[in-house]
Design an enzyme around this catalytic site. Structure first.
Site, PDB file in Angstrom:
ATOM      1  N   ASP A 281     -12.277 -40.866   1.214  1.00  0.00           N
ATOM      2  CA  ASP A 281     -11.011 -41.600   1.095  1.00  0.00           C
ATOM      3  C   ASP A 281     -10.264 -41.146  -0.159  1.00  0.00           C
ATOM      4  O   ASP A 281      -9.046 -40.933  -0.156  1.00  0.00           O
ATOM      5  CB  ASP A 281     -11.281 -43.109   1.027  1.00  0.00           C
ATOM      6  CG  ASP A 281     -12.023 -43.607   2.260  1.00  0.00           C
ATOM      7  OD1 ASP A 281     -11.602 -43.253   3.366  1.00  0.00           O
ATOM      8  OD2 ASP A 281     -13.029 -44.312   2.108  1.00  0.00           O
TER       9      ASP A 281
ATOM     10  N   HIS B  74     -14.909 -49.239   2.883  1.00  0.00           N
ATOM     11  CA  HIS B  74     -14.514 -48.031   3.627  1.00  0.00           C
ATOM     12  C   HIS B  74     -14.083 -48.495   5.015  1.00  0.00           C
ATOM     13  O   HIS B  74     -14.834 -48.417   5.986  1.00  0.00           O
ATOM     14  CB  HIS B  74     -15.689 -47.050   3.704  1.00  0.00           C
ATOM     15  CG  HIS B  74     -15.415 -45.899   4.635  1.00  0.00           C
ATOM     16  ND1 HIS B  74     -14.464 -44.957   4.378  1.00  0.00           N
ATOM     17  CD2 HIS B  74     -15.956 -45.570   5.831  1.00  0.00           C
ATOM     18  CE1 HIS B  74     -14.425 -44.090   5.379  1.00  0.00           C
ATOM     19  NE2 HIS B  74     -15.325 -44.444   6.275  1.00  0.00           N
TER      20      HIS B  74
HETATM   21  P1  NAX Z   1     -22.908 -37.952  14.745  1.00  0.00           P
HETATM   22  O1  NAX Z   1     -22.847 -38.969  15.839  1.00  0.00           O
HETATM   23  O2  NAX Z   1     -22.471 -36.570  15.011  1.00  0.00           O
HETATM   24  O3  NAX Z   1     -24.419 -37.871  14.188  1.00  0.00           O
HETATM   25  C1  NAX Z   1     -25.175 -39.005  13.911  1.00  0.00           C
HETATM   26  C2  NAX Z   1     -26.623 -38.597  14.112  1.00  0.00           C
HETATM   27  O4  NAX Z   1     -27.434 -39.686  13.676  1.00  0.00           O
HETATM   28  C3  NAX Z   1     -26.981 -38.343  15.587  1.00  0.00           C
HETATM   29  O5  NAX Z   1     -27.604 -37.076  15.702  1.00  0.00           O
HETATM   30  C4  NAX Z   1     -27.943 -39.479  15.913  1.00  0.00           C
HETATM   31  O6  NAX Z   1     -28.915 -39.115  16.870  1.00  0.00           O
HETATM   32  C5  NAX Z   1     -28.539 -39.747  14.540  1.00  0.00           C
HETATM   33  N1  NAX Z   1     -29.195 -41.056  14.386  1.00  0.00           N
HETATM   34  C6  NAX Z   1     -28.882 -42.235  14.982  1.00  0.00           C
HETATM   35  N2  NAX Z   1     -29.734 -43.187  14.595  1.00  0.00           N
HETATM   36  C7  NAX Z   1     -30.619 -42.602  13.756  1.00  0.00           C
HETATM   37  C8  NAX Z   1     -31.742 -43.079  13.043  1.00  0.00           C
HETATM   38  N3  NAX Z   1     -32.152 -44.344  13.147  1.00  0.00           N
HETATM   39  N4  NAX Z   1     -32.432 -42.216  12.269  1.00  0.00           N
HETATM   40  C9  NAX Z   1     -32.056 -40.920  12.174  1.00  0.00           C
HETATM   41  N5  NAX Z   1     -30.986 -40.413  12.836  1.00  0.00           N
HETATM   42  C10 NAX Z   1     -30.278 -41.240  13.616  1.00  0.00           C
HETATM   43  O7  NAX Z   1     -22.120 -38.613  13.526  1.00  0.00           O
HETATM   44  P2  NAX Z   1     -21.469 -37.896  12.269  1.00  0.00           P
HETATM   45  O8  NAX Z   1     -20.097 -37.464  12.622  1.00  0.00           O
HETATM   46  O9  NAX Z   1     -22.416 -36.922  11.712  1.00  0.00           O
HETATM   47  O10 NAX Z   1     -21.282 -39.162  11.293  1.00  0.00           O
HETATM   48  C11 NAX Z   1     -22.393 -39.808  10.710  1.00  0.00           C
HETATM   49  C12 NAX Z   1     -21.986 -41.166  10.173  1.00  0.00           C
HETATM   50  O11 NAX Z   1     -21.006 -41.018   9.140  1.00  0.00           O
HETATM   51  C13 NAX Z   1     -21.331 -42.095  11.193  1.00  0.00           C
HETATM   52  O12 NAX Z   1     -21.937 -43.392  11.059  1.00  0.00           O
HETATM   53  C14 NAX Z   1     -19.878 -42.167  10.779  1.00  0.00           C
HETATM   54  O13 NAX Z   1     -19.275 -43.389  11.128  1.00  0.00           O
HETATM   55  C15 NAX Z   1     -20.016 -42.033   9.286  1.00  0.00           C
HETATM   56  N6  NAX Z   1     -18.832 -41.587   8.542  1.00  0.00           N
HETATM   57  C16 NAX Z   1     -18.616 -42.150   7.337  1.00  0.00           C
HETATM   58  C17 NAX Z   1     -17.624 -41.712   6.492  1.00  0.00           C
HETATM   59  C18 NAX Z   1     -17.457 -42.306   5.135  1.00  0.00           C
HETATM   60  O14 NAX Z   1     -16.502 -41.931   4.455  1.00  0.00           O
HETATM   61  N7  NAX Z   1     -18.325 -43.209   4.678  1.00  0.00           N
HETATM   62  C19 NAX Z   1     -16.669 -40.664   6.925  1.00  0.00           C
HETATM   63  C20 NAX Z   1     -17.226 -39.782   7.984  1.00  0.00           C
HETATM   64  C21 NAX Z   1     -18.027 -40.489   9.056  1.00  0.00           C
HETATM   65  O15 NAX Z   1     -17.146 -40.986  10.024  1.00  0.00           O
END
Ligand code: NAX
Length: 370
Positions: A159, A204
């Site tokens: 952000d 966020h």
């Molecule tokens: P993806 O959906 O591409 O990848 C997430 C991965 O986590 C998947 O491979 C899934 O199988 C795995 N996963 C789910 N549960 C799990 C667990 N219990 N243990 C280990 N792995 C697990 O998401 P991605 O684009 O990589 O984003 C990851 C996270 O970042 C999301 O929650 C998203 O909302 C969050 N974000 C946060 C941001 C921030 O500024 N704080 C910005 C970017 C992003 O949107």
């Protein structure tokens, strides 16, 4: 020296895919720090995770990368972890209420907290990215009670960087137009190092509070207040929208800066049909490098970080995690930046964001009791 053990949950996801090369090239923890990566994902993603491990091997990252473990065994992944990057979470599905999402992710964070408490290094440094990031930090802190609260942080740097990017876009176009109008040679383009005093406060979420009231630019060898480069105070202020104004600063038509920063994630998603990944990975790299790299300067600039509110000097209620301005210090510590103060507008908006964080915390706790 033994390599730094870094666990990345969500190792098969899209942010991890952009982040791994930055770590493996020594751009996060410093070129002289050897890293052992522990990539964790859930069993349905095991094949994709194995593919990522193959690509890591094929990339010949020999400088900073000592080895990589790709596993769906969370105990194996967290054992001895000195840094934990928590990307793994439950995604929002169509028809799902926000509160259901908080509940699902609270369950995941409970498990992550237990793993940190039992298997990770007692001084493990954590950055939570999975949403709701700040509330997830709170849940972790309950289930990893031995971990110092200062070791648990969340990502608000994306952000922060989005706001800086928009400010630079606007400032540079104004400086270039002004020099063209004066018939002078094109001025030096400002970069991120030429901006100070920016902070994004609060959650966020759409309630986040991008604050430029203390921003200064480094122009012609001196720091000048933001209004002397961008005099458009309506665009800069916390007003919700501009009445029919043109598009400036890289946001959509008529949007204020605050609105454009808040909606940037949705804009990227709308355009790419995928959420932010390259910029998120870059922001995680900056967050960790400012905090933990031995290479950083002794006088690091103020940055926005999701941190514990316990003992904060800004009057934000204690017992939660919120994005606040901090300065990282050598040796992997950080302090609140007391040079920041809240004007009335920012305080009012921050109170609403903090109320939302309190609400999320109460919901997460209620869901965990079920
Ligand atoms: P993806 O959906 O591409 O990848 C997430 C991965 O986590 C998947 O491979 C899934 O199988 C795995 N996963 C789910 N549960 C799990 C667990 N219990 N243990 C280990 N792995 C697990 O998401 P991605 O684009 O990589 O984003 C990851 C996270 O970042 C999301 O929650 C998203 O909302 C969050 N974000 C946060 C941001 C921030 O500024 N704080 C910005 C970017 C992003 O949107």
């Amino acid at each position: 020296m033994a390599p730094l053990r870094v666990v990345i949950t969500g190792g098969a996801g899209q942010i991890a895919y952009s982040l791994i090369p930055l770590i493996a090239r020594g751009l996060v923890f410093g070129p002289d720090v050897k890293v052992h990566l522990r990539l964790l994902d859930i069993p349905p993603a095991a094949n994709a995770l194995a593919g990522v491990a193959m690509e890591v091997q094929d990339s010949l990252f020999s400088t900073a990368l000592e080895g990589v473990l790709a596993t769906t065994n969370d105990v194996e992944a967290f054992t001895g972890a000195q840094v934990a990057i928590l990307l793994g979470g439950f995604p929002r599905r169509p028809g799902m209420e926000r509160w259901d999402l908080i509940g699902k992710n609270a369950g995941i964070m409970k498990r992550m907290g237990e793993l940190l408490e039992t298997y990770a290094s007692p001084n493990c440094k954590v950055v939570v990215v999975a949403n709701p990031a700040q509330t997830n930090c709170y849940i972790l802190s309950i289930y990893a009670p031995s971990l110092p609260r200062k070791n648990i942080t969340s990502l608000s740097r994306l952000d922060h960087d989005r706001m800086i990017g928009m400010l630079l876009h606007e400032a540079n176009s104004r400086l270039i137009s002004a020099s063209a109008a004066n018939g002078t040679e094109c001025v030096r383009r400002l970069t991120a190092a030429d901006v100070r005093g920016a902070c994004v406060w609060g959650n966020h979420s759409n309630s986040q509070v991008p604050d430029v009231s203390a921003v200064e630019f480094f122009v012609d060898g001196r720091w000048v207040p933001i209004e002397s480069v961008i005099p458009d105070t309506t665009w800069l202020g916390l007003a919700n929208s501009l009445p029919g104004g043109g598009s400036i600063g890289g946001g959509a038509e008529g949007q204020s800066l605050v609105e454009a920063v808040r909606k940037r994630g949705a804009a990227v998603l709308g355009a790419r049909k995928l959420s932010s990944a390259m910029s998120a990975a870059n922001a995680i790299a900056e967050h960790l490098s400012d905090w933990l790299s031995p290479e950083k300067s002794e006088h690091s600039p103020a940055v926005s970080m999701g941190v514990t509110t316990d003992g904060n000097p800004f009057g934000v209620s204690e017992g939660i995690f919120s994005s606040l301005p901090v300065r990282c210090t050598l040796g992997g510590d950080w302090n609140y930046d007391e040079g920041f103060s809240l004007n009335d507008d920012v305080r009012r908006h921050l109170e609403a964001s903090v109320a939302e964080l309190e609400d999320e915390k109460a919901t997460a706790l209620k869901m965990l009791e079920k």
